[in-house]
Enzyme design. Structure first.
Site, PDB file in Angstrom:
ATOM      1  N   GLN A   1      17.997 -47.122  11.054  1.00  7.19           N
ATOM      2  CA  GLN A   1      18.510 -45.749  11.123  1.00  7.19           C
ATOM      3  C   GLN A   1      19.988 -45.732  10.733  1.00  7.19           C
ATOM      4  OE1 GLN A   1      18.241 -43.939  15.020  1.00  7.19           O
ATOM      5  NE2 GLN A   1      18.789 -41.898  14.243  1.00  7.19           N
TER       6      GLN A   1
ATOM      7  N   HIS B   1      15.343 -37.564  12.622  1.00  9.34           N
ATOM      8  CA  HIS B   1      14.799 -36.996  11.387  1.00  9.34           C
ATOM      9  C   HIS B   1      13.519 -37.718  11.028  1.00  9.34           C
ATOM     10  CE1 HIS B   1      17.713 -40.171  10.468  1.00  9.34           C
ATOM     11  NE2 HIS B   1      16.947 -40.488   9.440  1.00  9.34           N
ATOM     12  N   ILE B   2      12.626 -36.982  10.423  1.00  5.09           N
ATOM     13  CA  ILE B   2      11.351 -37.541   9.978  1.00  5.09           C
ATOM     14  C   ILE B   2      11.363 -37.576   8.465  1.00  5.09           C
ATOM     15  CG2 ILE B   2       8.846 -37.275   9.984  1.00  5.09           C
ATOM     16  CD1 ILE B   2       9.159 -35.589  12.557  1.00  5.09           C
TER      17      ILE B   2
ATOM     18  N   ASP C   1      15.847 -35.734   0.361  1.00  8.77           N
ATOM     19  CA  ASP C   1      16.731 -36.874   0.593  1.00  8.77           C
ATOM     20  C   ASP C   1      17.595 -37.089  -0.643  1.00  8.77           C
ATOM     21  OD1 ASP C   1      16.502 -39.532   2.713  1.00  8.77           O
ATOM     22  OD2 ASP C   1      17.640 -39.767   0.846  1.00  8.77           O
TER      23      ASP C   1
HETATM   24  P1  AMP Z   1      17.820 -43.125   8.056  1.00  8.37           P
HETATM   25  O1  AMP Z   1      18.279 -44.352   7.333  1.00  8.37           O
HETATM   26  O2  AMP Z   1      16.413 -43.190   8.559  1.00  8.37           O
HETATM   27  O3  AMP Z   1      18.801 -42.747   9.141  1.00  8.37           O
HETATM   28  O4  AMP Z   1      17.792 -41.961   6.977  1.00  8.37           O
HETATM   29  C1  AMP Z   1      18.912 -41.256   6.588  1.00  8.37           C
HETATM   30  C2  AMP Z   1      18.587 -40.665   5.260  1.00  8.37           C
HETATM   31  O5  AMP Z   1      19.545 -39.645   4.996  1.00  8.37           O
HETATM   32  C3  AMP Z   1      18.663 -41.650   4.089  1.00  8.37           C
HETATM   33  O6  AMP Z   1      17.398 -41.733   3.445  1.00  8.37           O
HETATM   34  C4  AMP Z   1      19.732 -41.046   3.184  1.00  8.37           C
HETATM   35  O7  AMP Z   1      19.441 -41.195   1.815  1.00  8.37           O
HETATM   36  C5  AMP Z   1      19.722 -39.592   3.616  1.00  8.37           C
HETATM   37  N1  AMP Z   1      20.953 -38.863   3.370  1.00  8.37           N
HETATM   38  C6  AMP Z   1      22.217 -39.264   3.651  1.00  8.37           C
HETATM   39  N2  AMP Z   1      23.092 -38.314   3.304  1.00  8.37           N
HETATM   40  C7  AMP Z   1      22.367 -37.284   2.800  1.00  8.37           C
HETATM   41  C8  AMP Z   1      22.698 -36.006   2.256  1.00  8.37           C
HETATM   42  N3  AMP Z   1      23.966 -35.579   2.165  1.00  8.37           N
HETATM   43  N4  AMP Z   1      21.695 -35.216   1.814  1.00  8.37           N
HETATM   44  C9  AMP Z   1      20.411 -35.628   1.893  1.00  8.37           C
HETATM   45  N5  AMP Z   1      20.037 -36.816   2.400  1.00  8.37           N
HETATM   46  C10 AMP Z   1      20.995 -37.633   2.841  1.00  8.37           C
END
Ligand code: AMP
Length: 132
Positions: free
Chosen positions: A112, A118-119, A48
């Site tokens: 989200q 995603h997990i 992440d």
């Molecule tokens: P969610 O809030 O459950 O939808 O999780 C999305 C996750 O994606 C968050 O923890 C972000 O920090 C992560 N995220 C967003 N952009 C990226 C990226 N380019 N590379 C890795 N993680 C990312």
């Protein structure tokens, strides 16, 4: 699903044949850089970008299912595959002994932000309950 797509707005044009790639598809296809820790034909796992713990990995199916709530019976085998990969990745990350948390945020109230299932695999520190 329609409600979800309305909420998803700018991120996800359509869940179907003519869908614009999600952020996580672009990462899976290496169009956006990431620190990949695992990949196979069905899924990818990468760190992440904003880790909330010493280990914070996102496990993502290559198939752009918008959320766990949008998965169907057709996805059963894929979801089983992901569940098994959680344990494998956690072991590879050194989390098996201390334990870890897995999170599937779903929709607006679930927090989200990326509409591609995603997990979160989070570990390396003690977790609190209930979550915020
Ligand atoms: P969610 O809030 O459950 O939808 O999780 C999305 C996750 O994606 C968050 O923890 C972000 O920090 C992560 N995220 C967003 N952009 C990226 C990226 N380019 N590379 C890795 N993680 C990312």
């Amino acid at each position: 699903m329609d409600n979800f797509l309305l909420q998803a707005g700018a991120w996800c044009v359509k869940y179907g044949d003519e869908m614009e790639k999600t952020l996580f598809q672009k990462i899976a296809d290496k169009e956006i850089p990431s620190t990949m820790v695992y990949e196979d034909d069905l899924c990818v796992a990468f760190r992440d970008i904003t880790p909330v713990a010493p280990v914070h990995v996102l496990l993502v199916p290559r198939k752009p299912i918008p959320s766990i709530g949008a998965a169907t019976a057709e996805d059963a085998e894929l979801l089983g595959h992901l569940m098994l990969k959680v344990g494998e990745i956690a072991r590879a990350e050194g989390l098996a002994e201390g334990g870890y948390r897995t999170v599937l945020n779903t929709g607006v109230d679930g927090g989200q932000t990326v509409p591609h299932l995603h997990i979160h695999i989070i570990g390396g520190r003690s977790m609190q309950w209930p979550p915020g």
